[in-house]
Design a protein around this motif. Structure first.
Motif, mmCIF file in Angstrom:
data_model
loop_
_atom_site.group_PDB
_atom_site.id
_atom_site.type_symbol
_atom_site.label_atom_id
_atom_site.label_comp_id
_atom_site.label_asym_id
_atom_site.label_seq_id
_atom_site.Cartn_x
_atom_site.Cartn_y
_atom_site.Cartn_z
ATOM 1 N N ALA A 134 -14.896 -74.245 11.505
ATOM 2 C CA ALA A 134 -16.032 -74.370 10.585
ATOM 3 C C ALA A 134 -16.914 -73.127 10.695
ATOM 4 O O ALA A 134 -17.351 -72.561 9.683
ATOM 5 C CB ALA A 134 -16.813 -75.635 10.902
ATOM 6 N N GLN A 135 -17.144 -72.677 11.930
ATOM 7 C CA GLN A 135 -17.989 -71.495 12.123
ATOM 8 C C GLN A 135 -17.279 -70.218 11.676
ATOM 9 O O GLN A 135 -17.903 -69.296 11.155
ATOM 10 C CB GLN A 135 -18.415 -71.389 13.588
ATOM 11 C CG GLN A 135 -19.368 -72.517 14.019
ATOM 12 C CD GLN A 135 -20.026 -72.224 15.355
ATOM 13 O OE1 GLN A 135 -20.495 -71.112 15.599
ATOM 14 N NE2 GLN A 135 -20.054 -73.222 16.232
ATOM 15 N N LEU A 136 -15.969 -70.178 11.904
ATOM 16 C CA LEU A 136 -15.205 -68.998 11.469
ATOM 17 C C LEU A 136 -15.303 -68.861 9.945
ATOM 18 O O LEU A 136 -15.559 -67.771 9.421
ATOM 19 C CB LEU A 136 -13.734 -69.157 11.898
ATOM 20 C CG LEU A 136 -12.792 -67.944 11.784
ATOM 21 C CD1 LEU A 136 -11.504 -68.218 12.562
ATOM 22 C CD2 LEU A 136 -12.445 -67.580 10.360
ATOM 23 N N ILE A 137 -15.104 -69.974 9.260
ATOM 24 C CA ILE A 137 -15.162 -69.938 7.796
ATOM 25 C C ILE A 137 -16.583 -69.577 7.336
ATOM 26 O O ILE A 137 -16.769 -68.733 6.449
ATOM 27 C CB ILE A 137 -14.709 -71.299 7.208
ATOM 28 C CG1 ILE A 137 -13.218 -71.505 7.493
ATOM 29 C CG2 ILE A 137 -14.996 -71.375 5.704
ATOM 30 C CD1 ILE A 137 -12.727 -72.929 7.289
ATOM 31 N N ILE B 291 -13.344 -63.709 6.586
ATOM 32 C CA ILE B 291 -11.933 -63.763 6.160
ATOM 33 C C ILE B 291 -11.796 -62.961 4.871
ATOM 34 O O ILE B 291 -12.537 -63.204 3.919
ATOM 35 C CB ILE B 291 -11.483 -65.218 5.917
ATOM 36 C CG1 ILE B 291 -11.793 -66.095 7.131
ATOM 37 C CG2 ILE B 291 -9.990 -65.270 5.601
ATOM 38 C CD1 ILE B 291 -11.546 -67.569 6.903
ATOM 39 N N PRO B 292 -10.881 -61.997 4.847
ATOM 40 C CA PRO B 292 -10.753 -61.160 3.646
ATOM 41 C C PRO B 292 -10.497 -62.012 2.400
ATOM 42 O O PRO B 292 -9.504 -62.745 2.344
ATOM 43 C CB PRO B 292 -9.545 -60.271 3.960
ATOM 44 C CG PRO B 292 -9.446 -60.270 5.452
ATOM 45 C CD PRO B 292 -9.929 -61.606 5.913
ATOM 46 N N ALA B 293 -11.403 -61.915 1.447
ATOM 47 C CA ALA B 293 -11.281 -62.724 0.241
ATOM 48 C C ALA B 293 -10.021 -62.361 -0.527
ATOM 49 O O ALA B 293 -9.584 -61.212 -0.525
ATOM 50 C CB ALA B 293 -12.513 -62.514 -0.644
ATOM 51 N N GLY B 294 -9.427 -63.348 -1.153
ATOM 52 C CA GLY B 294 -8.260 -63.098 -1.979
ATOM 53 C C GLY B 294 -6.974 -62.896 -1.211
ATOM 54 O O GLY B 294 -5.961 -62.521 -1.797
ATOM 55 N N ILE C 126 -6.386 -70.510 7.027
ATOM 56 C CA ILE C 126 -7.447 -70.984 7.922
ATOM 57 C C ILE C 126 -7.964 -72.344 7.449
ATOM 58 O O ILE C 126 -8.219 -73.244 8.258
ATOM 59 C CB ILE C 126 -8.601 -69.954 7.995
ATOM 60 C CG1 ILE C 126 -8.112 -68.632 8.607
ATOM 61 C CG2 ILE C 126 -9.777 -70.515 8.778
ATOM 62 C CD1 ILE C 126 -7.751 -68.699 10.067
ATOM 63 N N ASN C 127 -8.092 -72.489 6.141
ATOM 64 C CA ASN C 127 -8.541 -73.785 5.621
ATOM 65 C C ASN C 127 -7.549 -74.895 5.939
ATOM 66 O O ASN C 127 -7.945 -76.020 6.255
ATOM 67 C CB ASN C 127 -8.774 -73.697 4.103
ATOM 68 C CG ASN C 127 -10.149 -73.128 3.779
ATOM 69 O OD1 ASN C 127 -11.159 -73.596 4.294
ATOM 70 N ND2 ASN C 127 -10.178 -72.100 2.948
ATOM 71 N N LYS C 128 -6.287 -74.568 5.844
ATOM 72 C CA LYS C 128 -5.273 -75.586 6.148
ATOM 73 C C LYS C 128 -5.347 -75.998 7.618
ATOM 74 O O LYS C 128 -5.299 -77.189 7.948
ATOM 75 C CB LYS C 128 -3.873 -75.038 5.821
ATOM 76 C CG LYS C 128 -2.776 -76.074 5.982
ATOM 77 C CD LYS C 128 -1.388 -75.449 5.909
ATOM 78 C CE LYS C 128 -0.869 -75.340 4.504
ATOM 79 N NZ LYS C 128 0.559 -74.932 4.460
ATOM 80 N N ILE C 129 -5.489 -75.005 8.495
ATOM 81 C CA ILE C 129 -5.571 -75.331 9.923
ATOM 82 C C ILE C 129 -6.821 -76.170 10.192
ATOM 83 O O ILE C 129 -6.782 -77.171 10.923
ATOM 84 C CB ILE C 129 -5.571 -74.038 10.772
ATOM 85 C CG1 ILE C 129 -4.231 -73.312 10.619
ATOM 86 C CG2 ILE C 129 -5.832 -74.368 12.229
ATOM 87 C CD1 ILE C 129 -4.161 -71.967 11.331
ATOM 88 N N LYS C 130 -7.936 -75.773 9.574
ATOM 89 C CA LYS C 130 -9.187 -76.537 9.737
ATOM 90 C C LYS C 130 -8.987 -77.996 9.302
ATOM 91 O O LYS C 130 -9.422 -78.936 9.968
ATOM 92 C CB LYS C 130 -10.296 -75.867 8.921
ATOM 93 C CG LYS C 130 -11.555 -76.704 8.693
ATOM 94 C CD LYS C 130 -12.395 -76.816 9.954
ATOM 95 C CE LYS C 130 -13.825 -77.271 9.676
ATOM 96 N NZ LYS C 130 -13.921 -78.630 9.146
ATOM 97 N N THR C 131 -8.301 -78.171 8.175
ATOM 98 C CA THR C 131 -8.035 -79.527 7.683
ATOM 99 C C THR C 131 -7.229 -80.323 8.709
ATOM 100 O O THR C 131 -7.525 -81.488 8.974
ATOM 101 C CB THR C 131 -7.266 -79.468 6.342
ATOM 102 O OG1 THR C 131 -8.048 -78.722 5.417
ATOM 103 C CG2 THR C 131 -7.001 -80.857 5.797
ATOM 104 N N THR D 13 -11.755 -60.393 16.101
ATOM 105 C CA THR D 13 -12.176 -61.180 17.258
ATOM 106 C C THR D 13 -12.021 -62.672 16.967
ATOM 107 O O THR D 13 -11.560 -63.448 17.815
ATOM 108 C CB THR D 13 -13.649 -60.865 17.604
ATOM 109 O OG1 THR D 13 -13.744 -59.487 17.938
ATOM 110 C CG2 THR D 13 -14.134 -61.704 18.770
ATOM 111 N N GLN D 14 -12.392 -63.045 15.749
ATOM 112 C CA GLN D 14 -12.264 -64.457 15.384
ATOM 113 C C GLN D 14 -10.803 -64.929 15.475
ATOM 114 O O GLN D 14 -10.516 -66.020 15.984
ATOM 115 C CB GLN D 14 -12.788 -64.668 13.955
ATOM 116 C CG GLN D 14 -14.296 -64.462 13.843
ATOM 117 C CD GLN D 14 -14.757 -64.364 12.398
ATOM 118 O OE1 GLN D 14 -13.956 -64.390 11.464
ATOM 119 N NE2 GLN D 14 -16.070 -64.243 12.206
#
Lengths: 238, 314
Positions: free
Chosen positions: B84-87, B92-95, B102-107, B158-159
């Motif tokens: 959540a904090q990473l996002i 994260i490079p857009a596009g 990352i969203n999938k892993i967060k989910t 780093t993230q």
């Protein structure tokens, strides 16, 4: 050893490999396979009576208990190691340098894991089988990656299903050490095939990896072991 | 009955067949030599020799399923808040495919939290879940302490490194405790999550590989155990204090931890159960192959140590 007398004992030439080797393999597997029973008889020496011919030479019945379970896991390692051995021996022409680096590692890991399980099984290990990969297209990158994805996802799901059936704590730990490496493999080959699919819906549901019972797992290997049929009827189910 | 006749026949089968199906003939040329004979003469399922080292759960130490599950929940909460904090940091490079990954892993991490702590209903109150079902009170509110990592908010690399460390630690932590779970159902759930952690770890490592860190393969090689802080300790072993904690408390909820049995294997370990994987399996393998073919466990006391995930809990 009647079975063995009917087949050539000298090493077949490369051109004979197809049928001759298949037949020898098959017979030897059958001969060695009524698992320990046939081997124990064979061990009685030259003066001992002829061993009993297994009723169905195509059938390998894995042993009961943890020995059979471990052989079930070993089968997947044999299958994967044989597959990667074939791939690294002749990479598809469109494989990238990075692909080759990764597949060399995948091959090595699977061979190491196979050898480790063989070691763990002592003299109870399932003889090597002549796997059939005709359902795969191994001449293209896409074909190899699709095949690897199928085998790796299968390997993960089979281990998830088999591991809880082991009652020996140490074996659960040993297999867990391999299980996560299998998960890493599956994620990579999926990402290589199609970036970002490390946990595709066919392998993962609601954030959980798929699992396969030994019955389902062995069915998924049937096409690769044919004509040999492997029975998991004696394996524990709970 | 002549035991060695059996061995000879097996060796013959091996040498004959394996040699043809594996291009690495060298592996099998060694069959029938001393090492392999020893292997074959070993007791079937050489369990006693397999692991010399005992650790929690093996020797009849009483393990509470609810504590194992709550321990897993603590790590999932940490990971979920980390992503959540990473996002939220917006680095994260857009596009790029990284956004979806990352969203999938967060989910997935959120789904693991829901499974263990129960899904949140109206008003955010969680009910049900595996911890409660086993008689425990689930942890809640565990957060990732970003200030423990220099440049966390501004450095995407780093993230990703921290993501790798957390995922690899998750793999080690599940491995350290899942085998304690008795009964196929709970263990199966734990293994399904464990496999997901491995998929996540592999993907994050591959993301780093594609950003030029070519030593970051999807699997853990020897070099990882030599990484500088804060990553390195995740691949090593041992604890900071002389006495290992026997419990872990957060937000008024306490779980018992299994006794610490001394340092777990490091990830650069090339020996399994006294067998040198590099040299004793019938052929020679590199240290990287030997280490990467087996992921190693970490005990709870090690995972919760301040130099590892424990130091990132806020």
């Amino acid at each position: 050893m009647t079975d063995f007398e009917n087949v050539p004992v000298s090493a077949p030439t490369e051109t004979q490999l197809g049928t001759a080797l298949r037949r020898r393999t098959f017979l030897r597997v059958a001969g060695a396979s009524a698992a320990s029973a046939a081997l124990v008889l064979a061990g009685c020496g030259k003066d001992a009576p002829e061993p009993v011919v297994p009723p169905d030479p195509n059938l390998i019945t894995l042993q009961a208990g943890e020995t059979g379970l471990l052989n079930y896991c070993f089968l997947f390692k044999q299958l994967q190691a044989a597959f990667y051995t074939k791939v690294v021996a002749a990479y598809p022409s469109d494989f990238t340098a990075a692909d080759k680096t990764f597949f060399a590692d995948l091959h090595d890991h699977e061979v190491v894991q196979r050898q480790a399980l063989s070691f763990a099984l002592g003299n109870n290990y399932l003889p090597p089988l002549p796997f059939v990969f005709t359902s795969f297209t191994l001449t293209t990158r896409a074909g190899v990656l699709a095949a690897a994805q199928q085998l790796e996802d299968l390997g993960v799901a089979a281990l998830v299903g088999a591991l809880p059936l082991f009652s020996t704590f140490q074996l659960r730990v040993l297999l867990a050490k391999m299980l996560s490496v299998e998960g890493r493999h599956a994620a990579l080959v999926r990402d290589l095939a199609s970036p970002g699919t490390f946990a595709g819906p066919d392998a993962v549901t609601a954030g959980l990896n798929r699992t396969l019972t030994p019955t389902a797992g062995i069915a998924a290997t049937a096409a690769f072991t044919a004509p040999i049929v492997i029975s998991v009827a004696n394996l524990p189910t709970v | 009955m002549n035991f060695f006749q059996i061995i000879d026949q097996l060796a013959e089968v091996d040498a004959d067949l394996l040699g043809r199906f594996d291009s690495r003939r060298a592996v099998f040329n060694a069959l029938g030599t001393g090492a392999k004979r020893t292997a074959m003469a070993a007791t079937p399922l050489f369990v006693s020799a397999l692991f010399n080292k005992a650790y929690a759960g093996e020797t009849g130490i009483k393990t509470d399923a609810k504590d194992v599950l709550n321990y897993a929940l603590a790590l999932e909460l940490l990971e979920a808040d980390f992503y959540a904090q990473l996002i939220a940091a917006g680095q994260i490079p857009a596009g790029t495919p990284a956004v979806a990954a990352i969203n999938k892993i967060k989910t997935h991490e959120d789904q693991h939290v829901d499974l263990l702590a129960g899904a949140a209903g109206m008003g955010g109150t969680r009910t049900g879940g595996a911890v409660r079902a086993n008689g425990g009170t689930p942890f809640s509110g565990i957060r990732f302490n970003a200030s423990a990592i220099p440049n966390f908010g501004t450095s995407y690399d780093t993230q990703l490194l921290v993501a790798q460390v957390l995922e690899d630690t998750g793999v080690r932590a599940y491995k350290g405790r899942a085998p304690e779970l008795l009964g196929t159902e709970l263990l199966t759930v734990a293994l399904k999550i464990h496999s997901m952690e491995a998929r996540h770890a592999a993907h994050v490592r591959y993301m780093r590989y594609n950003r030029g860190v070519t030593t970051s393969k999807p699997w853990i090689t020897v070099a990882d155990s030599a990484l500088p802080n804060p990553a390195g300790p995740a691949y090593k072993n041992g604890i900071t204090p002389a006495t290992a904690p026997t419990s872990f408390t957060y937000g008024g909820v306490t779980i018992a931890l299994p006794p610490y049995a001394g340092p777990s294997p490091r990830e650069d370990n090339t020996t399994q159960s006294g067998v040198d994987i590099r040299t004793q399996l019938g052929a020679t393998y590199s240290a990287d192959d030997a280490a990467a073919s087996f992921d190693e466990y970490l005990q709870a006391a090690e995972v919760l140590d301040a130099m590892r995930a424990g130091g990132l809990v806020m």
